[in-house]
Design an enzyme around this catalytic site. Sequence first.
Site, PDB file in Angstrom:
ATOM      1  N   GLU A 274      20.412  24.154  43.975  1.00 29.27           N
ATOM      2  CA  GLU A 274      20.606  25.063  42.844  1.00 29.27           C
ATOM      3  C   GLU A 274      22.085  25.330  42.626  1.00 29.27           C
ATOM      4  O   GLU A 274      22.886  25.251  43.567  1.00 29.27           O
ATOM      5  CB  GLU A 274      19.882  26.387  43.098  1.00 29.27           C
ATOM      6  CG  GLU A 274      20.431  27.140  44.287  1.00 29.27           C
ATOM      7  CD  GLU A 274      19.568  28.335  44.687  1.00 29.27           C
ATOM      8  OE1 GLU A 274      20.158  29.410  44.897  1.00 29.27           O
ATOM      9  OE2 GLU A 274      18.338  28.187  44.808  1.00 29.27           O
TER      10      GLU A 274
ATOM     11  N   CYS B   4      67.329  22.268  19.527  1.00 32.05           N
ATOM     12  CA  CYS B   4      68.313  22.074  18.460  1.00 32.05           C
ATOM     13  C   CYS B   4      69.445  23.090  18.454  1.00 32.05           C
ATOM     14  O   CYS B   4      70.402  22.945  17.693  1.00 32.05           O
ATOM     15  CB  CYS B   4      67.622  22.080  17.101  1.00 32.05           C
ATOM     16  SG  CYS B   4      67.054  23.714  16.568  1.00 32.05           S
TER      17      CYS B   4
ATOM     18  N   TYR C 172      16.491  33.775  42.932  1.00 32.51           N
ATOM     19  CA  TYR C 172      16.531  32.535  43.719  1.00 32.51           C
ATOM     20  C   TYR C 172      16.002  32.685  45.145  1.00 32.51           C
ATOM     21  O   TYR C 172      15.950  31.705  45.891  1.00 32.51           O
ATOM     22  CB  TYR C 172      17.951  31.965  43.763  1.00 32.51           C
ATOM     23  CG  TYR C 172      19.035  32.914  44.235  1.00 32.51           C
ATOM     24  CD1 TYR C 172      19.021  33.448  45.519  1.00 32.51           C
ATOM     25  CD2 TYR C 172      20.081  33.255  43.388  1.00 32.51           C
ATOM     26  CE1 TYR C 172      20.010  34.308  45.948  1.00 32.51           C
ATOM     27  CE2 TYR C 172      21.089  34.115  43.806  1.00 32.51           C
ATOM     28  CZ  TYR C 172      21.050  34.642  45.092  1.00 32.51           C
ATOM     29  OH  TYR C 172      22.034  35.485  45.516  1.00 32.51           O
TER      30      TYR C 172
ATOM     31  N   ASP D 257      28.537  32.454  40.265  1.00 28.11           N
ATOM     32  CA  ASP D 257      29.653  33.303  40.668  1.00 28.11           C
ATOM     33  C   ASP D 257      29.435  34.684  40.056  1.00 28.11           C
ATOM     34  O   ASP D 257      30.018  35.045  39.039  1.00 28.11           O
ATOM     35  CB  ASP D 257      30.981  32.697  40.188  1.00 28.11           C
ATOM     36  CG  ASP D 257      32.158  33.188  41.012  1.00 28.11           C
ATOM     37  OD1 ASP D 257      31.916  33.869  42.020  1.00 28.11           O
ATOM     38  OD2 ASP D 257      33.302  32.888  40.644  1.00 28.11           O
TER      39      ASP D 257
ATOM     40  N   LYS E  99      25.417  27.428  42.415  1.00 24.18           N
ATOM     41  CA  LYS E  99      25.854  28.650  43.103  1.00 24.18           C
ATOM     42  C   LYS E  99      26.589  29.527  42.092  1.00 24.18           C
ATOM     43  O   LYS E  99      27.759  29.317  41.810  1.00 24.18           O
ATOM     44  CB  LYS E  99      26.766  28.313  44.290  1.00 24.18           C
ATOM     45  CG  LYS E  99      27.170  29.510  45.128  1.00 24.18           C
ATOM     46  CD  LYS E  99      28.015  29.081  46.317  1.00 24.18           C
ATOM     47  CE  LYS E  99      28.390  30.274  47.177  1.00 24.18           C
ATOM     48  NZ  LYS E  99      29.218  31.259  46.451  1.00 24.18           N
TER      49      LYS E  99
ATOM     50  N   CYS F 222      67.400  27.813  20.645  1.00 27.93           N
ATOM     51  CA  CYS F 222      66.370  26.792  20.837  1.00 27.93           C
ATOM     52  C   CYS F 222      66.864  25.725  21.813  1.00 27.93           C
ATOM     53  O   CYS F 222      67.955  25.168  21.626  1.00 27.93           O
ATOM     54  CB  CYS F 222      66.030  26.151  19.493  1.00 27.93           C
ATOM     55  SG  CYS F 222      64.947  24.714  19.611  1.00 27.93           S
TER      56      CYS F 222
ATOM     57  N   CYS G 105      65.206  21.049  13.401  1.00 29.60           N
ATOM     58  CA  CYS G 105      64.769  20.924  14.801  1.00 29.60           C
ATOM     59  C   CYS G 105      63.888  19.696  15.011  1.00 29.60           C
ATOM     60  O   CYS G 105      62.869  19.509  14.339  1.00 29.60           O
ATOM     61  CB  CYS G 105      64.020  22.177  15.221  1.00 29.60           C
ATOM     62  SG  CYS G 105      63.530  22.169  16.958  1.00 29.60           S
TER      63      CYS G 105
END
Length: 672
Positions: free
Chosen positions: A115, A413, A227, A119, A117, A410, A434
């Site tokens: 099966e 550029c 389960y 969380d 698991k 930047c 740019c």
Amino acid sequence: MSSRRDAEKRLRELRAELQQHNYRYYVLDEPSVPDSEYDRLMRELKALETEHPELVTADSPSQRVGGAAAPEFGEVRHAVPMLSLDNAFSDEDVQDFDRRAREKLEADAIEYVAEPKLDGLAISLRYEDGVLARGATRGDGTTGEDVTANVRTVRAIPLKLLSTGWPKVLEVRGEVYMPKKGFEALNKALAARGEKTYVNPRNTAAGSLRQLDPRITAERPLEFYAYAWGEVQPDKLPRRHSEVLEKFRSWGLRVNPEIKTVEGAEGCLAYYRAIGKKRDRLPYEIDGVVYKVDRLDHREELGFVAKAPRWAVAHKFPAQEEMTVLKAVDFQVGRTGALTPTARLEPVFVGGVTVSNATLHNMDEIERKDIRLGDTVVVRRAGDVIPEVVSVVMERRPKGARRVALPKICPVCGSDVVRPEGEAVARCSGGLYCAAQRKELIRHFASRRALDIEGLGDKLIEQLVDEGIVNTPADIFKLTAKQLAELERMGEKSAQNLMDAIAKAKHTTLPRFLHALGIPEVGESTALTLAKHFGALEPLLEADEETLLAVPDVGPVVAAEIAAFFHQKHNRDVIKALRKAGVDWPAMPKRAAVAEQTLAGKTFVLTGTLASMTRDEAKERIQSLGGKVSGSVSAKTHYLVVGSEPGSKLREAERLKVPVVDEDGFRRLIGP
């Protein structure tokens, strides 16, 4: 072999650290390290205790299943302990587990129930005469928390069992979890309210189920899968685990549809691989799969070792979260000019691959998580998703850890970087220059609603930019038919057609030209507003933020973007080159900026084909007279303009009693 003195010292350290992690994980629902780190510490502890059994203590984390019950809830003592499982991390571990079970049972092959698991949070549900009497958390495995009022709000948990044949007392065990979509929706709602968001679905589910006010739990999108079972009176359940789960289904308990019966280690491993492939498509988080011997008489014979059963094992997936050190932060410039911070990490194996780079999203995220250079960080990688830095392990922050600074220019550029106040995204302001933005800018510049250069498509733009032929929009107007004909998949006829389209595009309108420049936050509507307000390009080029704020519908963010764009010499140079290449537009009449707004406050929707003008021309005409154009009909629509072959918008307008005008009526509304 370690000396006894060294072992004692390390055991004290490990126990203290693990106890603190247990407290944060189980009681506070605020883990500070990923599960993988916790598992490593626990393995080290168990290995040392195996090496020095005389040093094992009753309060060692290795002798406990989980955390202590929270004092806010009543305690529940489990009639049958809720045990944890031993972990398998490799194929060899699973094969060894199967081999030991076969040798103990003297069996050639064993059937297992496999099966996913989940969380989430392990929960115990006690039914008496088929009615839910109590809900409790796992706690430390022996004593848990009474969360009855909260589990009763989880719609997936039946308050009364269906059908008949259930035992007088039935303790059902399973997992309460939060689906991925529910988690995302909850975080989105919390962020919209300015509240703290959650890190992962597991802790969100745990925190939701352990709210002191059940009304809060009721608002959370929690689910449940059964389960296993604990106390059963009288014990008349089937003698196979798989058959008990079928009974559960018939009694109205949800059982995971991915559960499957398999044979031997190979069957287990095949299941593990199959679930691993579909992991990212599952609607919930899982961190592995579980194998349980199917026959209950075999389980009784196998028994237990320490605090775990010999008849079950959890086969963990490669950790999706790991810890590593943040060495540096680089800023990448995207095709729209947005600067994205990228973490440079000490390489770490996570999610099945070695990761050395991860996204940090934006400066807001860096500031919110207080990420600094030199920090130990938790990195998450799930499936094909780009790895991201989830959080900082504050306990490991070194002295002198430096804050991450947004670059002022930047990195591609050299243009100014602009981040309007209150905005998460920072941008390069050198849009027309740019290199990082080049392809996207030229694609936009040539698009139908901008300069409308027919035939200049994405693939051709890729070629022109990659070969260095076109670097700015102005270079488009320097192209020759000979250059184009020499490109891949371009013949003389196609080249000449494109040249004709480029020549035609030189003659445009000021609103289209402004829209084509690709100024951040300036779409068609804002471009039209700017053109009408200033009447010409030159005064707009010189406008500062204060002047721009006087334009209708232009706020501080848009004003800052426009001023920054035109402030860059690179952008102004490209605009000059475009004008020099012959790009022009008819002068806007001086009265255009204050033209009579006969359609002000009116909303139009267009459908069908107009004979005397294109859809775009009709839209521009409506907007120039102060009206708005919408893409869908609603009760707030003032007119539906109908051309030939109208679509479903006409039926919707008739249903809502929205006035419908044909092309002649529309022309009377907009005037000559």
